[in-house]
Design a protein around this motif. Structure first.
Motif, PDB file in Angstrom:
ATOM      1  N   GLN A  70       0.857  -1.188   0.000  1.00 44.94           N
ATOM      2  CA  GLN A  70       0.000   0.000   0.000  1.00 44.94           C
ATOM      3  C   GLN A  70       0.889   1.233   0.000  1.00 44.94           C
ATOM      4  O   GLN A  70       1.970   1.230   0.598  1.00 44.94           O
ATOM      5  CB  GLN A  70      -0.916  -0.002   1.223  1.00 44.94           C
ATOM      6  CG  GLN A  70      -1.959  -1.109   1.187  1.00 44.94           C
ATOM      7  CD  GLN A  70      -2.893  -1.063   2.378  1.00 44.94           C
ATOM      8  OE1 GLN A  70      -2.471  -0.828   3.503  1.00 44.94           O
ATOM      9  NE2 GLN A  70      -4.172  -1.277   2.132  1.00 44.94           N
TER      10      GLN A  70
ATOM     11  N   SER B 198       3.842   0.248   2.557  1.00 40.98           N
ATOM     12  CA  SER B 198       3.719  -0.748   3.612  1.00 40.98           C
ATOM     13  C   SER B 198       4.003  -2.120   3.030  1.00 40.98           C
ATOM     14  O   SER B 198       3.958  -2.314   1.817  1.00 40.98           O
ATOM     15  CB  SER B 198       2.315  -0.717   4.208  1.00 40.98           C
ATOM     16  OG  SER B 198       1.371  -1.033   3.212  1.00 40.98           O
ATOM     17  N   GLY B 199       4.322  -3.052   3.879  1.00 41.90           N
ATOM     18  CA  GLY B 199       4.592  -4.388   3.404  1.00 41.90           C
ATOM     19  C   GLY B 199       6.080  -4.612   3.179  1.00 41.90           C
ATOM     20  O   GLY B 199       6.868  -3.681   3.106  1.00 41.90           O
ATOM     21  N   ARG B 200       6.433  -5.870   3.032  1.00 41.54           N
ATOM     22  CA  ARG B 200       7.838  -6.239   2.937  1.00 41.54           C
ATOM     23  C   ARG B 200       8.304  -6.455   1.506  1.00 41.54           C
ATOM     24  O   ARG B 200       9.426  -6.859   1.281  1.00 41.54           O
ATOM     25  CB  ARG B 200       8.083  -7.513   3.749  1.00 41.54           C
ATOM     26  CG  ARG B 200       7.943  -7.288   5.250  1.00 41.54           C
ATOM     27  CD  ARG B 200       8.147  -8.580   6.009  1.00 41.54           C
ATOM     28  NE  ARG B 200       7.017  -9.491   5.813  1.00 41.54           N
ATOM     29  CZ  ARG B 200       6.950 -10.694   6.368  1.00 41.54           C
ATOM     30  NH1 ARG B 200       7.933 -11.151   7.109  1.00 41.54           N
ATOM     31  NH2 ARG B 200       5.894 -11.463   6.162  1.00 41.54           N
TER      32      ARG B 200
ATOM     33  N   ASN C  14      11.489   1.763   2.694  1.00 42.49           N
ATOM     34  CA  ASN C  14      10.268   1.522   1.913  1.00 42.49           C
ATOM     35  C   ASN C  14       9.670   2.817   1.385  1.00 42.49           C
ATOM     36  O   ASN C  14       8.449   3.027   1.444  1.00 42.49           O
ATOM     37  CB  ASN C  14       9.220   0.779   2.756  1.00 42.49           C
ATOM     38  CG  ASN C  14       9.513  -0.696   2.905  1.00 42.49           C
ATOM     39  OD1 ASN C  14      10.572  -1.172   2.476  1.00 42.49           O
ATOM     40  ND2 ASN C  14       8.617  -1.424   3.519  1.00 42.49           N
ATOM     41  N   THR C  15      10.510   3.689   0.870  1.00 41.83           N
ATOM     42  CA  THR C  15      10.055   5.007   0.460  1.00 41.83           C
ATOM     43  C   THR C  15      10.668   5.402  -0.880  1.00 41.83           C
ATOM     44  O   THR C  15      11.843   5.135  -1.132  1.00 41.83           O
ATOM     45  CB  THR C  15      10.420   6.066   1.523  1.00 41.83           C
ATOM     46  OG1 THR C  15       9.853   5.686   2.788  1.00 41.83           O
ATOM     47  CG2 THR C  15       9.882   7.433   1.142  1.00 41.83           C
TER      48      THR C  15
END
Length: 120
Positions: A2, A24-26, A76-77
């Motif tokens: 997401q 979000s999430g791996r 994660n960005t």
């Protein structure tokens, strides 16, 4: 995955903004990422994209030399640094994730968008 964009706002022409898109999430590092924008009354258009490893970047001609896309897989960005903004950059900016990537890949996941308004 997401996606949530942030960093939009009102800026004077010639100014700068940096947009962020937190995922979000791996599985973030398995996606190529892109930024798109949609101005009022216009179709959504490609702005920039970056490969999974950051090895390849792509830009629309209209932003080349002014915008820089980057990513930090540890955070994660994905980012979009926007310099020398002008009124034609006014739009809602969206980040998106793709298993293919690039300007022509199919983007499967989209954020909600963040408004960028450039005043004269």
């Amino acid at each position: 995955v997401q996606l949530v964009e942030s960093g939009g706002g009102l800026v004077q022409a010639g100014g700068s903004l940096r947009l962020s898109c937190a995922a979000s999430g791996r599985s973030f590092s398995t996606y190529s990422m892109g930024w798109f924008r949609q101005a009022p009354g216009k179709e959504r258009e490609f702005v920039a994209a970056i490969s999974r490893s950051s090895r390849r970047t792509y830009y629309a001609d209209s932003v080349k030399g002014r915008f820089t896309i980057s990513r930090d897989n540890a955070k994660n960005t994905v980012y979009l640094q926007m310099n020398r903004l002008n009124s034609e950059d006014t739009a809602v900016y969206y980040c998106a994730a793709s298993l293919v990537g690039g300007p022509n890949g199919e983007y499967d996941v989209w954020g909600q968008g963040t408004q960028v308004t450039v005043s004269l």
